[in-house]
Design a protein around this motif. Sequence first.
Motif, PDB file in Angstrom:
ATOM      1  N   LEU A 207      -0.117 -30.475 -15.776  1.00  0.00           N
ATOM      2  CA  LEU A 207      -0.898 -31.249 -14.815  1.00  0.00           C
ATOM      3  C   LEU A 207      -2.386 -31.219 -15.135  1.00  0.00           C
ATOM      4  O   LEU A 207      -3.091 -32.215 -14.950  1.00  0.00           O
ATOM      5  N   GLN A 208      -2.877 -30.087 -15.616  1.00  0.00           N
ATOM      6  CA  GLN A 208      -4.305 -29.945 -15.875  1.00  0.00           C
ATOM      7  C   GLN A 208      -4.746 -30.728 -17.103  1.00  0.00           C
ATOM      8  O   GLN A 208      -5.831 -31.296 -17.121  1.00  0.00           O
ATOM      9  N   THR A 209      -3.934 -30.759 -18.145  1.00  0.00           N
ATOM     10  CA  THR A 209      -4.344 -31.428 -19.380  1.00  0.00           C
ATOM     11  C   THR A 209      -4.109 -32.924 -19.350  1.00  0.00           C
ATOM     12  O   THR A 209      -4.571 -33.630 -20.240  1.00  0.00           O
ATOM     13  N   GLY A 210      -3.406 -33.415 -18.367  1.00  0.00           N
ATOM     14  CA  GLY A 210      -3.195 -34.856 -18.278  1.00  0.00           C
ATOM     15  C   GLY A 210      -2.152 -35.358 -19.251  1.00  0.00           C
ATOM     16  O   GLY A 210      -2.244 -36.478 -19.746  1.00  0.00           O
ATOM     17  N   PHE A 211      -1.160 -34.574 -19.549  1.00  0.00           N
ATOM     18  CA  PHE A 211      -0.107 -34.964 -20.476  1.00  0.00           C
ATOM     19  C   PHE A 211       0.644 -36.191 -19.964  1.00  0.00           C
ATOM     20  O   PHE A 211       1.007 -37.071 -20.734  1.00  0.00           O
TER      21      PHE A 211
ATOM     22  N   LEU B  58       6.034 -18.015 -16.073  1.00  0.00           N
ATOM     23  CA  LEU B  58       5.753 -18.876 -17.221  1.00  0.00           C
ATOM     24  C   LEU B  58       6.016 -20.343 -16.894  1.00  0.00           C
ATOM     25  O   LEU B  58       5.298 -21.231 -17.376  1.00  0.00           O
ATOM     26  N   SER B  59       7.009 -20.615 -16.065  1.00  0.00           N
ATOM     27  CA  SER B  59       7.280 -22.001 -15.653  1.00  0.00           C
ATOM     28  C   SER B  59       6.150 -22.547 -14.786  1.00  0.00           C
ATOM     29  O   SER B  59       5.733 -23.701 -14.952  1.00  0.00           O
ATOM     30  N   VAL B  60       5.654 -21.724 -13.873  1.00  0.00           N
ATOM     31  CA  VAL B  60       4.536 -22.157 -13.020  1.00  0.00           C
ATOM     32  C   VAL B  60       3.301 -22.418 -13.877  1.00  0.00           C
ATOM     33  O   VAL B  60       2.604 -23.428 -13.701  1.00  0.00           O
ATOM     34  N   ALA B  61       3.029 -21.531 -14.838  1.00  0.00           N
ATOM     35  CA  ALA B  61       1.870 -21.726 -15.719  1.00  0.00           C
ATOM     36  C   ALA B  61       2.042 -22.973 -16.575  1.00  0.00           C
ATOM     37  O   ALA B  61       1.089 -23.715 -16.801  1.00  0.00           O
ATOM     38  N   GLY B  62       3.259 -23.225 -17.028  1.00  0.00           N
ATOM     39  CA  GLY B  62       3.510 -24.418 -17.833  1.00  0.00           C
ATOM     40  C   GLY B  62       3.323 -25.699 -17.035  1.00  0.00           C
ATOM     41  O   GLY B  62       2.737 -26.673 -17.529  1.00  0.00           O
TER      42      GLY B  62
ATOM     43  N   ILE C  38      -0.388 -54.989 -13.101  1.00  0.00           N
ATOM     44  CA  ILE C  38      -0.893 -53.878 -13.896  1.00  0.00           C
ATOM     45  C   ILE C  38      -2.354 -54.064 -14.291  1.00  0.00           C
ATOM     46  O   ILE C  38      -2.979 -53.132 -14.752  1.00  0.00           O
ATOM     47  N   ASP C  39      -2.900 -55.217 -14.091  1.00  0.00           N
ATOM     48  CA  ASP C  39      -4.272 -55.471 -14.509  1.00  0.00           C
ATOM     49  C   ASP C  39      -5.281 -54.583 -13.792  1.00  0.00           C
ATOM     50  O   ASP C  39      -6.371 -54.344 -14.294  1.00  0.00           O
ATOM     51  N   GLU C  40      -4.954 -54.119 -12.617  1.00  0.00           N
ATOM     52  CA  GLU C  40      -5.859 -53.230 -11.899  1.00  0.00           C
ATOM     53  C   GLU C  40      -5.973 -51.901 -12.640  1.00  0.00           C
ATOM     54  O   GLU C  40      -5.002 -51.363 -13.129  1.00  0.00           O
ATOM     55  N   GLU C  41      -7.174 -51.405 -12.714  1.00  0.00           N
ATOM     56  CA  GLU C  41      -7.399 -50.134 -13.391  1.00  0.00           C
ATOM     57  C   GLU C  41      -7.041 -48.998 -12.437  1.00  0.00           C
ATOM     58  O   GLU C  41      -7.568 -48.904 -11.336  1.00  0.00           O
ATOM     59  N   ILE C  42      -6.145 -48.161 -12.872  1.00  0.00           N
ATOM     60  CA  ILE C  42      -5.702 -47.039 -12.052  1.00  0.00           C
ATOM     61  C   ILE C  42      -6.368 -45.767 -12.559  1.00  0.00           C
ATOM     62  O   ILE C  42      -6.328 -45.481 -13.747  1.00  0.00           O
ATOM     63  N   LYS C  43      -6.989 -45.045 -11.666  1.00  0.00           N
ATOM     64  CA  LYS C  43      -7.590 -43.766 -12.040  1.00  0.00           C
ATOM     65  C   LYS C  43      -6.602 -42.666 -11.710  1.00  0.00           C
ATOM     66  O   LYS C  43      -6.116 -42.562 -10.594  1.00  0.00           O
ATOM     67  N   TYR C  44      -6.331 -41.854 -12.700  1.00  0.00           N
ATOM     68  CA  TYR C  44      -5.375 -40.787 -12.527  1.00  0.00           C
ATOM     69  C   TYR C  44      -6.102 -39.525 -12.085  1.00  0.00           C
ATOM     70  O   TYR C  44      -7.156 -39.200 -12.613  1.00  0.00           O
ATOM     71  N   PRO C  45      -5.536 -38.819 -11.129  1.00  0.00           N
ATOM     72  CA  PRO C  45      -6.208 -37.597 -10.658  1.00  0.00           C
ATOM     73  C   PRO C  45      -6.151 -36.499 -11.720  1.00  0.00           C
ATOM     74  O   PRO C  45      -5.191 -36.385 -12.470  1.00  0.00           O
ATOM     75  N   THR C  46      -7.216 -35.738 -11.777  1.00  0.00           N
ATOM     76  CA  THR C  46      -7.231 -34.573 -12.664  1.00  0.00           C
ATOM     77  C   THR C  46      -7.169 -33.320 -11.796  1.00  0.00           C
ATOM     78  O   THR C  46      -7.723 -33.276 -10.700  1.00  0.00           O
ATOM     79  N   PHE C  47      -6.489 -32.338 -12.292  1.00  0.00           N
ATOM     80  CA  PHE C  47      -6.303 -31.096 -11.553  1.00  0.00           C
ATOM     81  C   PHE C  47      -6.969 -29.961 -12.303  1.00  0.00           C
ATOM     82  O   PHE C  47      -7.092 -29.992 -13.520  1.00  0.00           O
ATOM     83  N   SER C  48      -7.383 -28.971 -11.564  1.00  0.00           N
ATOM     84  CA  SER C  48      -7.946 -27.777 -12.167  1.00  0.00           C
ATOM     85  C   SER C  48      -7.358 -26.570 -11.445  1.00  0.00           C
ATOM     86  O   SER C  48      -7.473 -26.436 -10.229  1.00  0.00           O
ATOM     87  N   PHE C  49      -6.682 -25.714 -12.204  1.00  0.00           N
ATOM     88  CA  PHE C  49      -6.040 -24.538 -11.637  1.00  0.00           C
ATOM     89  C   PHE C  49      -6.727 -23.281 -12.159  1.00  0.00           C
ATOM     90  O   PHE C  49      -6.818 -23.074 -13.362  1.00  0.00           O
TER      91      PHE C  49
END
Length: 112
Positions: free
Chosen positions: A51-55, A42-46, A77-88
């Motif tokens: 990570l997947q939902t981008g919380f 359950l911890s691994v799934a959590g 901070i003015d630079e736009e940072i793209k955050y990686p998205t994950f899919s499990f």
Amino acid sequence: MKFIKLLIIAVLLSFLFMLINAKGFSYISFVNFLFFMSVLYLSVAGMQYVLQTGFMSGIIYSFKRFAKRTNVIEQMIDEEIKYPTFSFRTMNSYFLCGSLLFILSFLISFMI
């Protein structure tokens, strides 16, 4: 298929840890280790869900907004940072297996 593999791995590891720890077969220690395996799944799934939902990207956005109010950090901070998205693909398997083991260990503990 992954669900069945995870379930078999959890039961075998619980049985192995029970034999190592209890120096023999004990229903109570088997149920305890089964519960530990369910909490691990359950911890691994959590973690995968978070990570997947981008919380965390919402928290990072609020920190960026707070930091923009200060003039010193604003230029960095003015630079736009793209955050990686994950899919499990295994998130549902871990969640279902962990939930099943949790409920099973809970029910068995009341029968002992």
